[in-house]
Each structure stands twice: as structure tokens, then as C-alpha cells.
Design a protein around this motif. Sequence first.
Motif, PDB file in Angstrom:
ATOM      1  N   ASN A 146     -82.643 -29.335   4.428  1.00  0.00           N
ATOM      2  CA  ASN A 146     -81.227 -29.645   4.310  1.00  0.00           C
ATOM      3  C   ASN A 146     -80.812 -29.490   2.848  1.00  0.00           C
ATOM      4  OD1 ASN A 146     -78.780 -31.273   3.937  1.00  0.00           O
ATOM      5  ND2 ASN A 146     -79.152 -31.954   6.034  1.00  0.00           N
ATOM      6  N   GLU A 147     -79.667 -28.845   2.613  1.00  0.00           N
ATOM      7  CA  GLU A 147     -79.245 -28.603   1.231  1.00  0.00           C
ATOM      8  C   GLU A 147     -78.922 -29.895   0.485  1.00  0.00           C
ATOM      9  OE1 GLU A 147     -75.781 -26.165   0.809  1.00  0.00           O
ATOM     10  OE2 GLU A 147     -74.503 -27.577   1.857  1.00  0.00           O
ATOM     11  N   ARG A 148     -78.799 -31.018   1.165  1.00  0.00           N
ATOM     12  CA  ARG A 148     -78.586 -32.293   0.474  1.00  0.00           C
ATOM     13  C   ARG A 148     -79.778 -32.661  -0.406  1.00  0.00           C
ATOM     14  NH1 ARG A 148     -75.781 -35.664   5.308  1.00  0.00           N
ATOM     15  NH2 ARG A 148     -73.704 -34.782   5.062  1.00  0.00           N
ATOM     16  N   LEU A 149     -80.947 -32.107  -0.093  1.00  0.00           N
ATOM     17  CA  LEU A 149     -82.117 -32.354  -0.936  1.00  0.00           C
ATOM     18  C   LEU A 149     -81.839 -31.892  -2.371  1.00  0.00           C
ATOM     19  CD1 LEU A 149     -85.081 -33.263  -1.196  1.00  0.00           C
ATOM     20  CD2 LEU A 149     -85.741 -30.937  -0.541  1.00  0.00           C
ATOM     21  N   ARG A 150     -81.080 -30.820  -2.515  1.00  0.00           N
ATOM     22  CA  ARG A 150     -80.746 -30.296  -3.850  1.00  0.00           C
ATOM     23  C   ARG A 150     -79.953 -31.325  -4.654  1.00  0.00           C
ATOM     24  NH1 ARG A 150     -78.343 -24.443  -4.397  1.00  0.00           N
ATOM     25  NH2 ARG A 150     -78.210 -24.868  -2.201  1.00  0.00           N
ATOM     26  N   GLU A 151     -79.055 -32.064  -3.977  1.00  0.00           N
ATOM     27  CA  GLU A 151     -78.252 -33.087  -4.652  1.00  0.00           C
ATOM     28  C   GLU A 151     -79.095 -34.303  -5.027  1.00  0.00           C
ATOM     29  OE1 GLU A 151     -75.163 -34.021  -1.893  1.00  0.00           O
ATOM     30  OE2 GLU A 151     -74.632 -31.918  -1.638  1.00  0.00           O
ATOM     31  N   ILE A 152     -80.008 -34.681  -4.144  1.00  0.00           N
ATOM     32  CA  ILE A 152     -80.828 -35.875  -4.355  1.00  0.00           C
ATOM     33  C   ILE A 152     -81.879 -35.647  -5.433  1.00  0.00           C
ATOM     34  CG2 ILE A 152     -82.544 -37.370  -3.253  1.00  0.00           C
ATOM     35  CD1 ILE A 152     -80.948 -36.902  -0.659  1.00  0.00           C
ATOM     36  N   GLU A 153     -82.583 -34.514  -5.325  1.00  0.00           N
ATOM     37  CA  GLU A 153     -83.647 -34.226  -6.284  1.00  0.00           C
ATOM     38  C   GLU A 153     -83.774 -32.709  -6.457  1.00  0.00           C
ATOM     39  OE1 GLU A 153     -85.710 -34.031  -9.045  1.00  0.00           O
ATOM     40  OE2 GLU A 153     -85.534 -36.138  -8.510  1.00  0.00           O
ATOM     41  N   PRO A 154     -83.082 -32.152  -7.450  1.00  0.00           N
ATOM     42  CA  PRO A 154     -83.113 -30.704  -7.660  1.00  0.00           C
ATOM     43  C   PRO A 154     -84.517 -30.131  -7.832  1.00  0.00           C
ATOM     44  CG  PRO A 154     -81.411 -31.712  -9.023  1.00  0.00           C
ATOM     45  CD  PRO A 154     -82.196 -32.832  -8.403  1.00  0.00           C
ATOM     46  N   MET A 155     -85.420 -30.893  -8.448  1.00  0.00           N
ATOM     47  CA  MET A 155     -86.784 -30.367  -8.634  1.00  0.00           C
ATOM     48  C   MET A 155     -87.518 -30.253  -7.302  1.00  0.00           C
ATOM     49  SD  MET A 155     -87.837 -31.990 -12.371  1.00  0.00           S
ATOM     50  CE  MET A 155     -89.359 -32.536 -11.776  1.00  0.00           C
ATOM     51  N   ALA A 156     -87.264 -31.152  -6.367  1.00  0.00           N
ATOM     52  CA  ALA A 156     -87.873 -31.060  -5.032  1.00  0.00           C
ATOM     53  C   ALA A 156     -87.331 -29.829  -4.302  1.00  0.00           C
ATOM     54  CB  ALA A 156     -87.613 -32.330  -4.233  1.00  0.00           C
ATOM     55  N   CYS A 171     -91.108 -38.379   0.750  1.00  0.00           N
ATOM     56  CA  CYS A 171     -90.573 -39.513  -0.008  1.00  0.00           C
ATOM     57  C   CYS A 171     -89.090 -39.362  -0.333  1.00  0.00           C
ATOM     58  CB  CYS A 171     -91.371 -39.738  -1.284  1.00  0.00           C
ATOM     59  SG  CYS A 171     -91.318 -38.350  -2.417  1.00  0.00           S
ATOM     60  N   PHE A 172     -88.510 -38.196  -0.117  1.00  0.00           N
ATOM     61  CA  PHE A 172     -87.099 -37.988  -0.424  1.00  0.00           C
ATOM     62  C   PHE A 172     -86.273 -38.313   0.814  1.00  0.00           C
ATOM     63  CE2 PHE A 172     -89.526 -35.215  -3.219  1.00  0.00           C
ATOM     64  CZ  PHE A 172     -89.116 -35.727  -4.433  1.00  0.00           C
ATOM     65  N   ARG A 173     -85.664 -39.502   0.784  1.00  0.00           N
ATOM     66  CA  ARG A 173     -84.936 -40.014   1.942  1.00  0.00           C
ATOM     67  C   ARG A 173     -83.567 -40.532   1.515  1.00  0.00           C
ATOM     68  NH1 ARG A 173     -88.529 -41.288   6.268  1.00  0.00           N
ATOM     69  NH2 ARG A 173     -90.620 -40.714   5.699  1.00  0.00           N
ATOM     70  N   PRO A 174     -82.645 -40.646   2.484  1.00  0.00           N
ATOM     71  CA  PRO A 174     -81.323 -41.196   2.155  1.00  0.00           C
ATOM     72  C   PRO A 174     -81.415 -42.646   1.716  1.00  0.00           C
ATOM     73  CG  PRO A 174     -81.336 -40.187   4.340  1.00  0.00           C
ATOM     74  CD  PRO A 174     -82.754 -40.223   3.858  1.00  0.00           C
ATOM     75  N   GLU A 175     -80.423 -43.072   0.934  1.00  0.00           N
ATOM     76  CA  GLU A 175     -80.342 -44.474   0.509  1.00  0.00           C
ATOM     77  C   GLU A 175     -80.372 -45.377   1.737  1.00  0.00           C
ATOM     78  OE1 GLU A 175     -79.600 -46.106  -2.586  1.00  0.00           O
ATOM     79  OE2 GLU A 175     -80.100 -44.268  -3.636  1.00  0.00           O
ATOM     80  N   GLY A 176     -81.072 -46.490   1.615  1.00  0.00           N
ATOM     81  CA  GLY A 176     -81.090 -47.471   2.689  1.00  0.00           C
ATOM     82  C   GLY A 176     -82.135 -47.237   3.759  1.00  0.00           C
ATOM     83  N   MET A 177     -82.773 -46.072   3.771  1.00  0.00           N
ATOM     84  CA  MET A 177     -83.845 -45.850   4.744  1.00  0.00           C
ATOM     85  C   MET A 177     -85.037 -46.673   4.321  1.00  0.00           C
ATOM     86  SD  MET A 177     -84.163 -41.950   6.038  1.00  0.00           S
ATOM     87  CE  MET A 177     -85.146 -42.177   7.496  1.00  0.00           C
ATOM     88  N   GLY A 178     -85.668 -47.282   5.291  1.00  0.00           N
ATOM     89  CA  GLY A 178     -86.802 -48.149   4.998  1.00  0.00           C
ATOM     90  C   GLY A 178     -87.897 -47.470   4.217  1.00  0.00           C
ATOM     91  N   TYR A 213     -84.536 -34.575   5.283  1.00  0.00           N
ATOM     92  CA  TYR A 213     -84.103 -33.413   4.511  1.00  0.00           C
ATOM     93  C   TYR A 213     -85.083 -32.250   4.563  1.00  0.00           C
ATOM     94  CZ  TYR A 213     -81.002 -36.941   2.568  1.00  0.00           C
ATOM     95  OH  TYR A 213     -80.085 -37.947   2.413  1.00  0.00           O
ATOM     96  N   CYS A 214     -86.264 -32.462   5.114  1.00  0.00           N
ATOM     97  CA  CYS A 214     -87.287 -31.415   5.137  1.00  0.00           C
ATOM     98  C   CYS A 214     -88.207 -31.688   6.326  1.00  0.00           C
ATOM     99  CB  CYS A 214     -88.054 -31.432   3.811  1.00  0.00           C
ATOM    100  SG  CYS A 214     -89.144 -30.028   3.561  1.00  0.00           S
ATOM    101  N   LYS A 266     -70.250 -29.481   7.326  1.00  0.00           N
ATOM    102  CA  LYS A 266     -71.623 -29.868   7.615  1.00  0.00           C
ATOM    103  C   LYS A 266     -72.551 -29.200   6.613  1.00  0.00           C
ATOM    104  CE  LYS A 266     -74.386 -30.733  11.578  1.00  0.00           C
ATOM    105  NZ  LYS A 266     -74.662 -30.558  12.950  1.00  0.00           N
ATOM    106  N   PRO A 267     -73.520 -29.942   6.075  1.00  0.00           N
ATOM    107  CA  PRO A 267     -74.422 -29.318   5.104  1.00  0.00           C
ATOM    108  C   PRO A 267     -75.224 -28.192   5.749  1.00  0.00           C
ATOM    109  CG  PRO A 267     -75.164 -31.515   5.678  1.00  0.00           C
ATOM    110  CD  PRO A 267     -73.848 -31.314   6.344  1.00  0.00           C
ATOM    111  N   ARG A 268     -75.441 -27.176   4.970  1.00  0.00           N
ATOM    112  CA  ARG A 268     -76.245 -26.061   5.458  1.00  0.00           C
ATOM    113  C   ARG A 268     -77.717 -26.416   5.381  1.00  0.00           C
ATOM    114  NH1 ARG A 268     -73.865 -21.640   1.650  1.00  0.00           N
ATOM    115  NH2 ARG A 268     -74.906 -23.138   0.364  1.00  0.00           N
ATOM    116  N   GLN A 269     -78.471 -25.633   6.066  1.00  0.00           N
ATOM    117  CA  GLN A 269     -79.906 -25.795   6.053  1.00  0.00           C
ATOM    118  C   GLN A 269     -80.546 -24.442   5.784  1.00  0.00           C
ATOM    119  OE1 GLN A 269     -79.433 -27.193   9.951  1.00  0.00           O
ATOM    120  NE2 GLN A 269     -79.953 -29.291   9.468  1.00  0.00           N
ATOM    121  N   VAL A 270     -81.701 -24.504   5.163  1.00  0.00           N
ATOM    122  CA  VAL A 270     -82.494 -23.296   4.949  1.00  0.00           C
ATOM    123  C   VAL A 270     -83.656 -23.364   5.922  1.00  0.00           C
ATOM    124  CG1 VAL A 270     -83.933 -22.019   3.330  1.00  0.00           C
ATOM    125  CG2 VAL A 270     -81.835 -23.110   2.533  1.00  0.00           C
TER     126      VAL A 270
END
Length: 110
Positions: free
Chosen positions: A70-80, A36-43, A55-56, A5-9
Motif C-alpha cells: 500500500n502506498e501509505r507505507l511511503r508516508e509512514i516510513e519512506p525508508m521501508a 512492524c509498520f502498522r497504522p496508529e492504534g493497532m495493537g 501495508y505489505c 483510495k490509496p494505490r497499491q503496488v
Amino acid sequence: MTDPKPRQVFIQGITQDGKTFRPSDWAERLCGAMSCFRPEGMGGGIGAYIGYSPYCVPRVINGVKCVIVNERLREIEPMAWDFVMNFARDNQLQHSEACLLPDLPDSDAR
């Protein structure tokens, strides 16, 4: 084997010296900037409703305003990810890594 499971900060609205962070809506503002940083397919687009990114998200935990990232934000957009982590560091906010456990159904909460 399943993926872990992804970790969270958890960024808490308490500074390193124990003071409550201001302004009082800091968590909502930070999460709004990350919405604005959302998983693929989210409306999205013109018909989308206003909401936070999964993710936040802002939360109140034990009476303390927090932002759960959620640490997945790092994978989607490292600058965010860097923006959020630098916000916590620059404002000397307490933060820790963890994994938020889901609530138990009422029948299991004994």
C-alpha cells in the motif's frame, strides 16, 4: 469530496525474463520484515499476535505469489517503502501499480 483510495503496488514473483523467483517463501519473508509498520492504534507490544502489516501483505493471484504494498507505507516510513521497491528492482521482479478491489458479497456476484 472523498480522498481517493490509496494505490497499491503489486510485486509479482516473476522476474522480467519470465522465471519464477526463488526462494519460494520470498513473499512471506519480505512481508515479515515489514510487519512492524502498522497504522496508529493497532495493537502491539508483548500481547500482540504475529501478523503482517496491512501495508505489505503476501497474496497468491492467478497462481503467482505476490506482495501487495500500500502506498501509505511511503508516508509512514519512506525508508521501508524504498526497501521494498528496491527489493523488487534489484531482483528484477515484475511490478505494477493498481488498486485491489474488494470481493463482492455472494448476493452481488452474479
